[in-house]
Structure formats: C-alpha cells, structure tokens
Design a protein around this motif. Structure first.
Motif, PDB file in Angstrom:
ATOM      1  N   TYR A   1      -8.609  -2.577 -11.473  1.00  0.00           N
ATOM      2  CA  TYR A   1      -8.225  -1.295 -11.076  1.00  0.00           C
ATOM      3  C   TYR A   1      -6.818  -0.891 -11.487  1.00  0.00           C
ATOM      4  O   TYR A   1      -5.956  -1.716 -11.116  1.00  0.00           O
ATOM      5  N   ALA A   2      -6.490   0.257 -11.995  1.00  0.00           N
ATOM      6  CA  ALA A   2      -4.982   0.770 -11.897  1.00  0.00           C
ATOM      7  C   ALA A   2      -4.894   1.016 -10.321  1.00  0.00           C
ATOM      8  O   ALA A   2      -5.624   1.543  -9.373  1.00  0.00           O
ATOM      9  N   MET A   3      -3.625   0.746  -9.788  1.00  0.00           N
ATOM     10  CA  MET A   3      -3.340   1.061  -8.357  1.00  0.00           C
ATOM     11  C   MET A   3      -2.098   2.139  -8.555  1.00  0.00           C
ATOM     12  O   MET A   3      -1.221   2.121  -9.402  1.00  0.00           O
ATOM     13  N   GLY A   4      -1.784   2.679  -7.352  1.00  0.00           N
ATOM     14  CA  GLY A   4      -0.784   3.594  -7.159  1.00  0.00           C
ATOM     15  C   GLY A   4      -0.639   3.878  -5.648  1.00  0.00           C
ATOM     16  O   GLY A   4      -1.185   3.678  -4.905  1.00  0.00           O
ATOM     17  N   TRP A   5       0.531   4.676  -5.683  1.00  0.00           N
ATOM     18  CA  TRP A   5       0.974   5.341  -4.272  1.00  0.00           C
ATOM     19  C   TRP A   5       1.215   6.739  -4.426  1.00  0.00           C
ATOM     20  O   TRP A   5       1.773   7.071  -5.352  1.00  0.00           O
ATOM     21  N   PHE A   6       0.829   7.501  -3.488  1.00  0.00           N
ATOM     22  CA  PHE A   6       0.727   8.714  -3.521  1.00  0.00           C
ATOM     23  C   PHE A   6       1.266   9.268  -2.108  1.00  0.00           C
ATOM     24  O   PHE A   6       1.254   8.458  -1.142  1.00  0.00           O
TER      25      PHE A   6
ATOM     26  N   PRO B   1      15.878  11.624   3.311  1.00  0.00           N
ATOM     27  CA  PRO B   1      15.166  12.456   4.297  1.00  0.00           C
ATOM     28  C   PRO B   1      13.851  12.994   3.531  1.00  0.00           C
ATOM     29  O   PRO B   1      12.667  13.092   4.331  1.00  0.00           O
ATOM     30  N   GLU B   2      14.004  13.471   2.141  1.00  0.00           N
ATOM     31  CA  GLU B   2      13.041  14.020   1.691  1.00  0.00           C
ATOM     32  C   GLU B   2      12.012  13.130   1.067  1.00  0.00           C
ATOM     33  O   GLU B   2      10.824  13.609   0.609  1.00  0.00           O
ATOM     34  N   ASP B   3      12.075  12.044   1.479  1.00  0.00           N
ATOM     35  CA  ASP B   3      10.861  10.933   1.165  1.00  0.00           C
ATOM     36  C   ASP B   3       9.966  10.582   2.268  1.00  0.00           C
ATOM     37  O   ASP B   3       9.190   9.918   2.219  1.00  0.00           O
ATOM     38  N   THR B   4      10.473  11.537   3.508  1.00  0.00           N
ATOM     39  CA  THR B   4       9.612  11.541   4.612  1.00  0.00           C
ATOM     40  C   THR B   4       8.070  11.960   4.305  1.00  0.00           C
ATOM     41  O   THR B   4       8.042  13.105   3.628  1.00  0.00           O
ATOM     42  N   ALA B   5       7.158  11.371   4.508  1.00  0.00           N
ATOM     43  CA  ALA B   5       5.883  11.647   4.427  1.00  0.00           C
ATOM     44  C   ALA B   5       4.765  10.515   4.853  1.00  0.00           C
ATOM     45  O   ALA B   5       5.148   9.343   4.966  1.00  0.00           O
ATOM     46  N   MET B   6       3.648  10.891   4.443  1.00  0.00           N
ATOM     47  CA  MET B   6       2.398   9.810   4.650  1.00  0.00           C
ATOM     48  C   MET B   6       2.216   9.239   3.330  1.00  0.00           C
ATOM     49  O   MET B   6       1.894  10.004   2.376  1.00  0.00           O
ATOM     50  N   TYR B   7       2.186   7.957   3.203  1.00  0.00           N
ATOM     51  CA  TYR B   7       2.138   7.121   1.833  1.00  0.00           C
ATOM     52  C   TYR B   7       0.689   6.682   2.041  1.00  0.00           C
ATOM     53  O   TYR B   7       0.249   5.965   2.682  1.00  0.00           O
ATOM     54  N   TYR B   8       0.038   6.781   0.644  1.00  0.00           N
ATOM     55  CA  TYR B   8      -1.440   6.472   0.458  1.00  0.00           C
ATOM     56  C   TYR B   8      -1.298   5.418  -0.736  1.00  0.00           C
ATOM     57  O   TYR B   8      -0.829   5.764  -1.702  1.00  0.00           O
ATOM     58  N   CYS B   9      -2.087   4.305  -0.531  1.00  0.00           N
ATOM     59  CA  CYS B   9      -2.559   3.389  -1.446  1.00  0.00           C
ATOM     60  C   CYS B   9      -3.727   3.817  -2.229  1.00  0.00           C
ATOM     61  O   CYS B   9      -4.740   4.295  -1.647  1.00  0.00           O
ATOM     62  N   VAL B  10      -3.763   4.010  -3.532  1.00  0.00           N
ATOM     63  CA  VAL B  10      -4.978   4.404  -4.312  1.00  0.00           C
ATOM     64  C   VAL B  10      -5.430   3.427  -5.367  1.00  0.00           C
ATOM     65  O   VAL B  10      -4.489   2.663  -6.066  1.00  0.00           O
ATOM     66  N   ALA B  11      -6.713   3.118  -5.440  1.00  0.00           N
ATOM     67  CA  ALA B  11      -7.393   2.298  -6.505  1.00  0.00           C
ATOM     68  C   ALA B  11      -8.130   3.250  -7.400  1.00  0.00           C
ATOM     69  O   ALA B  11      -8.903   3.726  -6.745  1.00  0.00           O
ATOM     70  N   ASP B  12      -8.096   3.147  -8.649  1.00  0.00           N
ATOM     71  CA  ASP B  12      -8.844   3.721  -9.555  1.00  0.00           C
ATOM     72  C   ASP B  12      -9.182   2.854 -10.446  1.00  0.00           C
ATOM     73  O   ASP B  12      -8.383   2.498 -11.249  1.00  0.00           O
ATOM     74  N   ARG B  13     -10.674   2.867 -11.129  1.00  0.00           N
ATOM     75  CA  ARG B  13     -11.128   1.960 -12.268  1.00  0.00           C
ATOM     76  C   ARG B  13     -10.950   2.554 -13.214  1.00  0.00           C
ATOM     77  O   ARG B  13     -11.148   1.752 -14.470  1.00  0.00           O
ATOM     78  N   TRP B  14     -10.560   3.628 -13.505  1.00  0.00           N
ATOM     79  CA  TRP B  14     -10.429   4.488 -14.773  1.00  0.00           C
ATOM     80  C   TRP B  14      -9.080   4.476 -15.115  1.00  0.00           C
ATOM     81  O   TRP B  14      -8.347   3.935 -15.875  1.00  0.00           O
ATOM     82  N   ARG B  15      -8.325   5.511 -14.396  1.00  0.00           N
ATOM     83  CA  ARG B  15      -6.981   5.717 -14.578  1.00  0.00           C
ATOM     84  C   ARG B  15      -6.111   6.613 -13.413  1.00  0.00           C
ATOM     85  O   ARG B  15      -6.915   7.267 -12.510  1.00  0.00           O
TER      86      ARG B  15
END
Length: 131
Positions: free
Chosen positions: A32-37, A88-102
C-alpha cells in the motif's frame, strides 16, 4: 478486517513538534501507498504527505515542506509523520490513509502495488497548534 488507527495528536504551542503514528492491520502493508491527509473546520480535506510502498518516494504539500517528514516501517506496519515548527494553520484533524493503487499529494503520486485501489482511512487524530 482492516483497521487503520492514528495516534499522537494533541495540543502544542506554535513552533513546537508532534509525531503522529499510524498502525494498519488486516492488510498487506507493504503493498500500500500510505499518506496523511488533514481537514480543518470549514475547509476542504487536503493531502499533507504520501509515501510509496517501499518508502523510497515521498511527496509533501507545499505548506509543510521542510517542516514535516513522513516515514514507514513495513516490518511493523506503521506510518509516522514528524511535524516540526508547527503553525496555528496546521490545526486540523489528521487522517492516515492506505491505498493499494496510488495517493496524490501536491504535484506527486505515491504508488502502491496494484491498479485496483483498496482504500482505507483511519478515524483521525486532532492536532491543535496555539499561537
């Protein structure tokens, strides 16, 4: 059953650091490609960073380049995001994502193993940066 679980969020002063972690189970992590959103209140969700399945390619949003570092450990099924010089502009909910394509972040695309995109999201971890 696939589970993606984030940890490490919290409250920090501007200029401080946090390290987010993500553990994925029930899938072949190295495929899996992994990422943060992230998503701030009233704003669209945006890609922060992604890493390809081997860990050899990474991309960052322009807003975090030079401050954030993404990494993965395929033996431990973990993904990390080291966040320094927080604003301060980094304030957010951060999500981890896994995608088997891209996963696409900024001008880059992080690739997984397959052209069929199984996609999994965690529940998110809150990051709050005070000024």
């Amino acid at each position: 059953q696939v589970q993606v679980v984030e940890s490490g969020g919290g409250l920090v002063q501007a200029g401080g650091s946090l390290r987010l972690s993500c553990t994925a189970s029930g899938l072949r992590f190295g495929d899996y490609a992994m990422g943060w959103f992230r998503q701030a209140p009233g704003k669209e969700r945006e890609g922060v960073s992604c890493i390809n399945r081997s860990g050899g390619t990474t991309y960052y949003a322009d807003s975090v380049k030079g401050r954030f570092t993404i990494s993965r450990d395929n033996d431990k099924n973990t993904l990390s995001l080291q966040m320094n010089s927080l604003k301060p502009e980094d304030t957010a909910m951060y999500y981890c994502v896994a995608d088997r394509w891209r996963l696409a972040v900024g001008a880059g695309v992080c690739l997984g193993r397959s052209d069929r995109g199984d996609n999994y999201w965690g529940q998110g971890t809150q990051v709050t940066v005070s000024s």
